[in-house]
Scaffold this active site. Structure first.
Site, PDB file in Angstrom:
ATOM      1  NE  ARG A  72      -2.399  -1.366   3.822  1.00 43.70           N
ATOM      2  CZ  ARG A  72      -2.251  -0.262   4.492  1.00 43.70           C
ATOM      3  NH1 ARG A  72      -2.028   1.294   4.202  1.00 43.70           N
ATOM      4  NH2 ARG A  72      -1.573  -0.620   5.620  1.00 43.70           N
ATOM      5  CE1 TYR A 200       0.403  -6.009  -2.127  1.00 48.69           C
ATOM      6  CE2 TYR A 200      -0.883  -3.954  -0.838  1.00 48.69           C
ATOM      7  CZ  TYR A 200      -0.617  -5.188  -0.617  1.00 48.69           C
ATOM      8  OH  TYR A 200      -1.031  -5.781   0.462  1.00 48.69           O
ATOM      9  CE  LYS A 209      -6.093  -2.842   4.823  1.00 50.11           C
ATOM     10  NZ  LYS A 209      -6.548  -3.781   5.892  1.00 50.11           N
ATOM     11  CG  HIS A 229      -7.921  -2.848  10.221  1.00 48.36           C
ATOM     12  ND1 HIS A 229      -6.489  -1.470   9.663  1.00 48.36           N
ATOM     13  CD2 HIS A 229      -7.734  -3.485   9.285  1.00 48.36           C
ATOM     14  CE1 HIS A 229      -6.170  -2.772   9.578  1.00 48.36           C
ATOM     15  NE2 HIS A 229      -6.006  -3.347   8.865  1.00 48.36           N
ATOM     16  CB  SER A 251       0.215  -3.993   8.725  1.00 51.17           C
ATOM     17  OG  SER A 251      -1.200  -2.981   8.464  1.00 51.17           O
ATOM     18  CB  CYS A 253       0.115  -6.772  16.022  1.00 45.51           C
ATOM     19  SG  CYS A 253       0.730  -4.916  15.975  1.00 45.51           S
ATOM     20  CG  ASP A 280      -8.076  -6.998   7.228  1.00 48.04           C
ATOM     21  OD1 ASP A 280      -7.499  -6.315   7.710  1.00 48.04           O
ATOM     22  OD2 ASP A 280      -7.825  -6.004   6.089  1.00 48.04           O
ATOM     23  NE  ARG A 373      -0.089  -8.523   2.147  1.00 46.98           N
ATOM     24  CZ  ARG A 373      -0.900  -7.884   2.940  1.00 46.98           C
ATOM     25  NH1 ARG A 373      -1.875  -8.168   3.225  1.00 46.98           N
ATOM     26  NH2 ARG A 373      -0.167  -6.966   3.498  1.00 46.98           N
TER      27      ARG A 373
HETATM   28  C1  OXD Z   1      -3.305  -4.393   5.940  1.00 50.45           C
HETATM   29  C2  OXD Z   1      -3.577  -5.137   5.288  1.00 50.45           C
HETATM   30  O1  OXD Z   1      -2.411  -3.698   6.099  1.00 50.45           O
HETATM   31  O2  OXD Z   1      -4.649  -5.898   5.692  1.00 50.45           O
HETATM   32  O3  OXD Z   1      -3.429  -3.974   7.138  1.00 50.45           O
HETATM   33  O4  OXD Z   1      -3.303  -5.734   4.279  1.00 50.45           O
HETATM   34 MN    MN Z   2      -5.718  -5.087   7.512  1.00 47.77          MN
END
Ligand code: OXD
Ligand code: MN
Length: 587
Positions: A72, A200, A209, A229, A251, A253, A280, A373
C-alpha cells in the site's frame, strides 16, 4: 464500445467511463465458473499468472508483480473532498474538482487497445441489510481474478442491485505503474474510488481498504454504524454457547493469526473451540434487539505469506491449498509449488525468488517479498464459522484493541466503560518493526488501527465512536486492550503468543459473562486471575506482564498529548478520559 446493465444510473456512469478510458473490448464479469476459467487460461497464456502444481495446489497460481508495486502507498492515497477539514489532519487531502481533472486526464485513453472488465461486487452476504454494492472497472485480469476471491461478484450482485439500488463507483487502470504518478483516490461525497498506476491488492482490490474502510467509514458515520479494521472470531464453550469478539490491530501484529487461533490442547480437550468470521474488516450495526452485530464484508483472505506456517497458523495455511493466487512468493522449482520465509525451516533446494530470478544467495536474499501475499477463498478455511454468510451477522460481546508495546501495555486490560475504551482505541500505538517501513521501534499512533483507513476527519470519527456508545447504551460491548509483545530486559518476548492467546480470550469471555474478577489500576481493569495452567512461566514474569510503570506512562501521556494536539479537536468525552488518566497516573 458499450455495455448494458439494467440500472439506469450505473449504466450511464459505466458508459461514461468506457468513453473516457477507450478500451478495445468490454467484458461484464458474471461470476460464472466458465468465465473465470477462461480468464485464468488467458492470464496464464499471457504470462500474467504462473500455473502451480495442480495436483498439490489445485486451482492455485503465482503472480509476480512489478518490484516497485508491492505494498500500500499511504503517501499516494488521497481523500478528495470539497473542504480539507472533511479529510482532517491524518489523511492526504485533495480538492475534489482538481483531483477529478487530474484523474480524468490520466484515465483518458488509458485502456486503449485493452479490455475493460466490469466487476459488479458486493461487500457482505447476499440478502443482508449490512451489505453494499460497488462496481470496479479495471483493465487487469489479475485484479478480476483476485476480486472473484475477495468479494461476492457477478450476476447475483446485479440482481441484488436491481434498477434503483445504491452503488459505489470504481475505476482502476494499471497505467504504466509509474510510482510517482500513482493515485489511490477516494471521493466520499460521490462514493467513488479511482486507482491508477498500481496493481497491488491493498491499493486496487477496491472492495477491501478503499470501499470497506475508507468509503464505508463515511457511510457508517452518516448511517450510525461502524466500519472497522477488525477481525471477527467466535469462542465456543464446552456447553456449546458461542461468544463473538471483534479485534483491531495495526498491520504486522498477528491479526490473521488471532482470527484463526487454535486453542492449546488442554482447552480443546475440555471442548473449547475458536471459529473465524473474518481476519481484517468488520461492519458493525445495532440490531433490532439493541446489541451490536457484525459481518465480515469480505469473501476471502488477503494474508501476508511470510511467517505463515503449519505451526504459526495452521488454518491460514490450509486456506491457501486450493483456488489461491500467491503474489511475490518464491517458486519451488523441484515440485512447482510455493515457498516463503518460515513456511519450513529449510528453504527448497531449487527455487526462483519473488522476482523470478534463480535463488542462489539464500543467506542474503529473501525468497519471498516480506509483504508477499496469498489471496485465498474464505470457504477453504477449516475453522470458518458457520455464520460466515449469515445476513444478520453475529452479536459482538467484546471489542479488543491491541498493538506492539515492548514495555508499556499489560497483557490485557478491560476499560472502565465505553468512553474509556474509546479513549484506549483513540490513543493506541504500535511500535514499528523491520517489516513495516520507517524506523524500527518507534511508536506510531494508530487509533483503532484505522489511521490509514479512516475516510474522514479522525476527530469526527472519535465523536462517532462516542455517539455509538450512547446509541447502544447498556448493550454496548465491553472494550479491551491487549499486548502480546511485551519483552524482558534482553528484548525477548515474555508471552508465548499464538494459541496461548486463547487464555486471554478466555478471561475476556468470562468477564463478558460476569464470571471473572478484575482489579482496577491506573489504566484500566486487570485480571485478578488468568488461566496460566500448564504454561511454563515464572510468577515474576506473570507479574511483569501486568506491571504498570508510572514513568513510562508519564512519557506515554506526553506522546498522547502531542498526538491529540495535532488533531482538529478532541471530543469532550475523550478529553475528560485523558484528564482522568493523568490524575490516576500522577495521583
Ligand atoms: C493491512 C492489510 O495492511 O490488511 O492492514 O493488508
Ligand atoms: Mn488490514
Amino acid at each position: 464500445m458499450n455495455v448494458h446493465v439494467k440500472h439506469a444510473k450505473a449504466n450511464e456512469w459505466i458508459n461514461q467511463m468506457i468513453e473516457l478510458a477507450n478500451p478495445a473490448k468490454v467484458i461484464l464479469i458474471d461470476g460464472s465458473e466458465t468465465q473465470r476459467e477462461m480468464l485464468i487460461k488467458e492470464a496464464v497464456t499471457a504470462g500474467e499468472l504462473h500455473e502451480l502444481n495442480q495436483e498439490i495446489l489445485p486451482g492455485c497460481y503465482l503472480r509476480r508483480s512489478d518490484p516497485s508495486d508491492v505494498a500500500r502507498v499511504e503517501n499516494r492515497t488521497f481523500i478528495c473532498t470539497e473542504e480539507k477539514s472533511e479529510a482532517g489532519p491524518t489523511n492526504n487531502w485533495a480538492y475534489a474538482p482538481e483531483m477529478y481533472d487530474k484523474l480524468h486526464q490520466l484515465f483518458a485513453g488509458s485502456m486503449t487497445g485493452k479490455t475493460m472488465y466490469i466487476i459488479p461486487y458486493m461487500m457482505g452476504p447476499y440478502g443482508s441489510p449490512f451489505s453494499k454494492i460497488g462496481f470496479e472497472l479495471t483493465d487487469s485480469r489479475y485484479v478480476v481474478l483476485s476480486m472473484l476471491i475477495m468479494a461476492r461478484c457477478g450476476q447475483k450482485v446485479l440482481d441484488e442491485l436491481g434498477e434503483e439500488g445504491e452503488f459505489v463507483k470504481g475505476l482502476h487502470s494499471v497505467g504504466t505503474l509509474n510510482p510517482e504518478e500513482r493515485y489511490i483516490c477516494h471521493f466520499p461525497e460521490d462514493k467513488a474510488i479511482y486507482s491508477f498506476n498500481s496493481e497491488y491488492g491493498g491499493n486496487v482490490l477496491q472492495g477491501k481498504k478503499c470501499f470497506s474502510l475508507r468509503i464505508a467509514s463515511v457511510i457508517a458515520r452518516d448511517e450510525m454504524w461502524l466500519a472497522e479494521h477488525m477481525l471477527i472470531l467466535a469462542i465456543k464453550k464446552p456447553d456449546g454457547q458461542k461468544t463473538y469478539v471483534a479485534a483491531a490491530f495495526p498491520s504486522a501484529c498477528g491479526k490473521t493469526n488471532l482470527a484463526m487461533l487454535v486453542p492449546p490442547k488442554k482447552f480443546l480437550d475440555e471442548g473449547y473451540e475458536v471459529t473465524t468470521l473474518g481476519d481484517d474488516i468488520a461492519w458493525l450495526r445495532k440490531a433490532p434487539d439493541g446489541r451490536l452485530y457484525a459481518i465480515n464484508p469480505e469473501f476471502g483472505f488477503f494474508g501476508v505469506a511470510p511467517g505463515t506456517s503449519a505451526k504459526s497458523n495452521f488454518n491460514a495455511l490450509e486456506s491457501t491449498k486450493k483456488g489461491t493466487i500467491f503474489t511475490n512468493v518464491a517458486l519451488n522449482t523441484d515440485d512447482n509449488t510455493v515457498w516463503w520465509e518460515s513456511l519450513t525451516k529449510i528453504p527448497p533446494e531449487n527455487a526462483l525468488d519473488w522476482k523470478g530470478n534463480p535463488w542462489t544467495d539464500k543467506e542474503n536474499v529473501k525468497g519471498a517479498h516480506p509483504n508477499s501475499r496469498f489471496t485465498a477463498p474464505a470457504e477453504n478455511c477449516p475453522c470458518l464459522d458457520e455464520d460466515f454468510n449469515s445476513p444478520t451477522g453475529v452479536p459482538i460481546s467484546a471489542i479488543i484493541f491491541g498493538g506492539r508495546r515492548a514495555k508499556l501495555m499489560p497483557l490485557v486490560i478491560e476499560s472502565f466503560d465505553w468512553n474509556h475504551g474509546v479513549f484506549l482505541g483513540s490513543s493506541m500505538g504500535s511500535e514499528t518493526t523491520a517489516a513495516t517501513t520507517g524506523k524500527v521501534g518507534v511508536t506510531r499512533r494508530d487509533p483503532m488501527a484505522m489511521l490509514p483507513f479512516c475516510g474522514y476527519n479522525i476527530s469526527d470519527y472519535f465523536s462517532h465512536w462516542i455517539d455509538m456508545g450512547e446509541f447502544l447504551g447498556d448493550k454496548a460491548p465491553k472494550i479491551y486492550n491487549v499486548n502480546w509483545f511485551r519483552t524482558d530486559d534482553d528484548g525477548s518476548f515474555m508471552w508465548p503468543g499464538f494459541g496461548e492467546n486463547f487464555r486471554v480470550l478466555k478471561w475476556i469471555l468470562a468477564r463478558t459473562e460476569g464470571e471473572a474478577s478484575g482489579v482496577e489500576c491506573e489504566i484500566g481493569i486487570i485480571p485478578e486471575e488468568i488461566d496460566f495452567d500448564g504454561l511454563d512461566i515464572t510468577p515474576e514474569v506473570k507479574a511483569e506482564l501486568f506491571e504498570v510503570n508510572r514513568e513510562l506512562w508519564e512519557a506515554e501521556i506526553e506522546e498522547i498529548e502531542s498526538f491529540y494536539g495535532k488533531l482538529d479537536y478532541v471530543p469532550e468525552a475523550l478529553a475528560k478520559e485523558f484528564e482522568a488518566l493523568k490524575k490516576r497516573v500522577r495521583g
